[in-house]
Each structure stands twice: as C-alpha cells, then as structure tokens.
Design an enzyme around this catalytic site. Structure first.
Site, PDB file in Angstrom:
ATOM      1  N   ASN A  46      28.596  27.776  44.310  1.00 48.72           N
ATOM      2  CA  ASN A  46      28.584  28.755  45.920  1.00 48.72           C
ATOM      3  C   ASN A  46      26.559  28.875  46.203  1.00 48.72           C
ATOM      4  O   ASN A  46      26.013  29.165  46.550  1.00 48.72           O
ATOM      5  CB  ASN A  46      29.311  29.706  45.922  1.00 48.72           C
TER       6      ASN A  46
ATOM      7  N   ARG B 223      29.181  51.678  35.285  1.00 51.93           N
ATOM      8  CA  ARG B 223      29.099  50.575  36.173  1.00 51.93           C
ATOM      9  C   ARG B 223      27.784  51.154  37.433  1.00 51.93           C
ATOM     10  O   ARG B 223      27.235  49.800  37.662  1.00 51.93           O
ATOM     11  CB  ARG B 223      29.931  50.708  37.100  1.00 51.93           C
TER      12      ARG B 223
ATOM     13  N   LEU C 134      32.033  46.617  41.925  1.00 55.86           N
ATOM     14  CA  LEU C 134      30.816  47.133  42.375  1.00 55.86           C
ATOM     15  C   LEU C 134      31.050  49.018  42.526  1.00 55.86           C
ATOM     16  O   LEU C 134      31.907  48.896  43.932  1.00 55.86           O
ATOM     17  CB  LEU C 134      29.857  46.286  43.694  1.00 55.86           C
TER      18      LEU C 134
ATOM     19  N   ASN D 286      31.108  38.151  50.876  1.00 57.23           N
ATOM     20  CA  ASN D 286      31.320  37.612  49.222  1.00 57.23           C
ATOM     21  C   ASN D 286      32.497  36.376  50.163  1.00 57.23           C
ATOM     22  O   ASN D 286      32.438  36.538  51.077  1.00 57.23           O
ATOM     23  CB  ASN D 286      32.678  38.849  49.681  1.00 57.23           C
TER      24      ASN D 286
ATOM     25  N   HIS E 214      35.685  33.960  48.885  1.00 55.59           N
ATOM     26  CA  HIS E 214      37.042  34.070  48.357  1.00 55.59           C
ATOM     27  C   HIS E 214      37.890  33.081  48.933  1.00 55.59           C
ATOM     28  O   HIS E 214      37.733  32.462  50.028  1.00 55.59           O
ATOM     29  CB  HIS E 214      38.223  35.493  48.773  1.00 55.59           C
TER      30      HIS E 214
ATOM     31  N   ASP F 189      36.755  48.305  49.995  1.00 55.12           N
ATOM     32  CA  ASP F 189      38.171  47.285  50.154  1.00 55.12           C
ATOM     33  C   ASP F 189      37.837  45.744  50.112  1.00 55.12           C
ATOM     34  O   ASP F 189      37.207  44.846  50.032  1.00 55.12           O
ATOM     35  CB  ASP F 189      38.672  47.866  51.943  1.00 55.12           C
TER      36      ASP F 189
ATOM     37  N   ALA G 133      34.853  23.051  50.121  1.00 54.95           N
ATOM     38  CA  ALA G 133      34.968  23.947  51.506  1.00 54.95           C
ATOM     39  C   ALA G 133      34.809  24.889  51.725  1.00 54.95           C
ATOM     40  O   ALA G 133      33.525  25.650  52.269  1.00 54.95           O
ATOM     41  CB  ALA G 133      36.529  23.994  51.001  1.00 54.95           C
ATOM     42  N   GLU G 134      34.499  25.686  50.173  1.00 56.11           N
ATOM     43  CA  GLU G 134      34.214  27.014  50.248  1.00 56.11           C
ATOM     44  C   GLU G 134      32.103  27.095  50.652  1.00 56.11           C
ATOM     45  O   GLU G 134      31.358  27.202  51.121  1.00 56.11           O
ATOM     46  CB  GLU G 134      33.629  27.539  48.639  1.00 56.11           C
TER      47      GLU G 134
HETATM   48  C1  GRF Z   1      34.707  30.507  44.053  1.00 53.00           C
HETATM   49  O1  GRF Z   1      35.842  30.128  43.752  1.00 53.00           O
HETATM   50  C2  GRF Z   1      34.585  31.830  44.736  1.00 53.00           C
HETATM   51  O2  GRF Z   1      35.047  31.853  46.067  1.00 53.00           O
HETATM   52  C3  GRF Z   1      35.496  32.538  44.184  1.00 53.00           C
HETATM   53  O3  GRF Z   1      34.295  32.532  42.581  1.00 53.00           O
HETATM   54  C4  GRF Z   1      34.301  31.199  42.514  1.00 53.00           C
HETATM   55  C5  GRF Z   1      32.618  30.957  42.093  1.00 53.00           C
HETATM   56  O4  GRF Z   1      32.409  29.950  42.019  1.00 53.00           O
HETATM   57  N1  GRF Z   1      34.367  34.081  44.199  1.00 53.00           N
HETATM   58  P1  GRF Z   1      31.395  29.195  41.768  1.00 53.00           P
HETATM   59  O5  GRF Z   1      30.582  29.830  40.951  1.00 53.00           O
HETATM   60  O6  GRF Z   1      30.114  29.026  42.862  1.00 53.00           O
HETATM   61  O7  GRF Z   1      31.521  27.283  41.620  1.00 53.00           O
END
Ligand code: GRF
Length: 193
Positions: A16, A66, A94, A108, A110, A144, A174-175
C-alpha cells in the site's frame, strides 16, 4: 495547489505504501510522500522506499515504552514537515497522544468492509462467515481500533474456492486503488488552493 506532505508508517511488505508512492508521481498528484517510517527495520517496504529515493526512518520498538516510541516517530514526522499520515500495514497500537496529535489527518486501511471484521485474521473470518462480498475500508484513525469515521470503501467478490491467501491478494489489488483516491480526497479538504 500546494501538495500535502504524506508520511507513511509500515511494518511489513509495504504494497500500500508503494501504491501511494506511485500515485504521488502521477501528474497533478495532490500529495507527495516525504517519509516512510517503520517499527521494523527489516520491513521489506523500507528497502523499496529507499530505492525510490524516499527518506526512511526505522527503529525497533522493542524495549521502548509505547508512548516514548510514538514520540520518536512523531518527532521525525514533524522534522520533515509531514501534514498527513497514512498507516499502511503498521502493526503497532498507537498511543492516545500520537492519535490525538494527528486527529483528522491520519488514516488507516483495513482489509474488510468495516464495521464488519475489525481486527486481525480478517480473510479467515470472512470465509468462515460465508460472506459473498468483502473489500477494504479507509478510515480516520481514532482511539477506537478500526472504528474511526469511514472515508471510503471498495467491494471485492468472494469466489468459490478462495483461501485466505487468494482473497488477501485480490483485496490488496482493490486496496491499492482505494487508498490513493481516499488520501487525495482527504488532503484536498485540508489543502485548499
Ligand atoms: C493490508 O491488507 C492492509 O489492509 C492491512 O495490512 C495489509 C498491509 O499490506 N492493514 P501491505 O504491507 O501494504 O502490503
């Protein structure tokens, strides 16, 4: 329009991160990637970022409280003038201070259609539930976990015979489409011409 200055936090592969970085190189991109930071110095995504000429910051979080670790990251982001933060497979909870410092400016991604399947082992749970559709969600980060305001979603069909791995791979495609689009929309709100 002044470009937003994006900092990306990763812990692992960074696909990503790569999607955001390459989107930032398209004509008329609304943001530039000014740092990639990680709590895992061995994260493969760091090597890619460095090879692409993006400044990187890596520090092993182990043995550091942390809040102190997050303060280190926060200082680094500020040092390079980050305006917005994208978590991209950042596998650390975090601290409230860090989340508060970036409220409204940190997102973020998900790998489910939130609010369904928050947390980990998402694809296993999608398959176990017999869902016919899954997807990905980008949301603002709040205290949250996986529960902040949703900024965008993308749907992905579940195919007969899918395994967690095949589904994860397709959801990642898709991400990579969704994340740059949503970050572009977010920074446009905050960066009027
Ligand atoms: C992705 O599936 C994202 O949605 C989740 O962790 C994964 C990260 O993949 N939070 P990458 O490191 O971006 O390939």
């Amino acid at each position: 329009m002044r470009k937003a200055r994006l900092g990306i936090l990763i812990s692992r592969t960074g696909s990503n991160m790569a999607a955001l970085l390459y989107a930032s190189r398209l004509p008329d991109a609304a943001f530039e990637v000014v740092i990639v930071a990680s709590n895992n110095p061995a994260a493969p995504g760091l090597a890619l970022a460095a090879a692409e000429g993006v400044p990187v910051f890596a520090r092993d979080h182990r043995g550091i409280a942390r809040a102190d670790f997050d303060a280190l990251i926060d200082a680094e982001l500020r040092r390079v003038g980050v305006t917005h933060v994208a978590l991209a497979g950042y596998m650390r909870l975090l601290s409230d201070d860090f989340v508060g410092n970036w409220a409204g400016r940190m997102v973020n991604i998900h790998p489910s259609l939130l609010p369904a399947h928050k947390g980990t082992h998402v694809h296993e749970r999608v398959l176990a539930a017999g869902d016919s559709v899954t997807g990905a969600t980008v949301h603002l980060v709040t205290p949250d976990l996986d529960g902040g305001p949703i900024l965008g979603k993308i749907r992905v069909a579940v195919i007969a015979g899918d395994t967690p791995d095949t589904l994860a791979a397709r959801v990642l495609h898709a991400e990579h489409q969704l994340y740059p689009r949503v970050v572009t929309d977010l920074v446009a709100r905050r960066h009027p011409a």
